[in-house]
Enzyme design. Sequence first.
Site, PDB file in Angstrom:
ATOM      1  N   LEU A  13       0.819  -1.208   0.000  1.00  0.00           N
ATOM      2  CA  LEU A  13       0.000   0.000   0.000  1.00  0.00           C
ATOM      3  C   LEU A  13       0.852   1.256   0.000  1.00  0.00           C
ATOM      4  CD1 LEU A  13      -1.528  -2.257   1.957  1.00  0.00           C
ATOM      5  CD2 LEU A  13      -3.071  -0.372   2.265  1.00  0.00           C
ATOM      6  N   CYS A  14       0.285   2.324  -0.542  1.00  0.00           N
ATOM      7  CA  CYS A  14       0.859   3.663  -0.457  1.00  0.00           C
ATOM      8  C   CYS A  14       2.240   3.698  -1.131  1.00  0.00           C
ATOM      9  CB  CYS A  14       0.895   4.099   1.005  1.00  0.00           C
ATOM     10  SG  CYS A  14       1.224   5.840   1.275  1.00  0.00           S
ATOM     11  N   ILE A  15       3.300   3.976  -0.397  1.00  0.00           N
ATOM     12  CA  ILE A  15       4.659   4.062  -0.946  1.00  0.00           C
ATOM     13  C   ILE A  15       5.351   2.700  -0.974  1.00  0.00           C
ATOM     14  CG2 ILE A  15       5.824   4.602   1.232  1.00  0.00           C
ATOM     15  CD1 ILE A  15       6.554   6.340  -2.128  1.00  0.00           C
ATOM     16  N   THR A  50      -2.096  -0.615  -4.149  1.00  0.00           N
ATOM     17  CA  THR A  50      -3.068   0.477  -4.207  1.00  0.00           C
ATOM     18  C   THR A  50      -2.391   1.756  -3.733  1.00  0.00           C
ATOM     19  OG1 THR A  50      -5.358   1.114  -3.689  1.00  0.00           O
ATOM     20  CG2 THR A  50      -4.072   0.158  -1.889  1.00  0.00           C
TER      21      THR A  50
END
Length: 136
Positions: free
Chosen positions: A54-56, A109
Amino acid sequence: ARVEDFDALIVPGGFGAAKNLCDFAVKGADLIVQKDFLAFAQAMHAAKKPIGLLCIAPTMAAAICGKEVKATIGNDQEIAAAINAMGALHCVCGVEETCVDREKKLVTTPAYMLGQTIADVSVGINKLVQEVLALA
């Protein structure tokens, strides 16, 4: 952690991922993934167990899953270019979407790379969890 004790791996992002699990926050595309985490994540991948980033955290996708793995951090062109430079294939996605590489069993995501609140990111995160579970 032992691979045989887990069905899947989901890694949240944020500075914990960008500064502790790897050094992307400092080195960008020249990142080094923390060796114990990398060994576990690569072992999960080798065991064909699904991974969600997720994210970074998708900046670590190529290090974990190998070249040409599909991953997303949303639409940030600079970070997408770094992901591609590391050998992954960045997919542009909205905050409510996931990028699924079924062959490599990786789901990503953008989460807070695009969203500002939990309401913004919850749809994409929930989809990621559902996709990871479906691949397990």
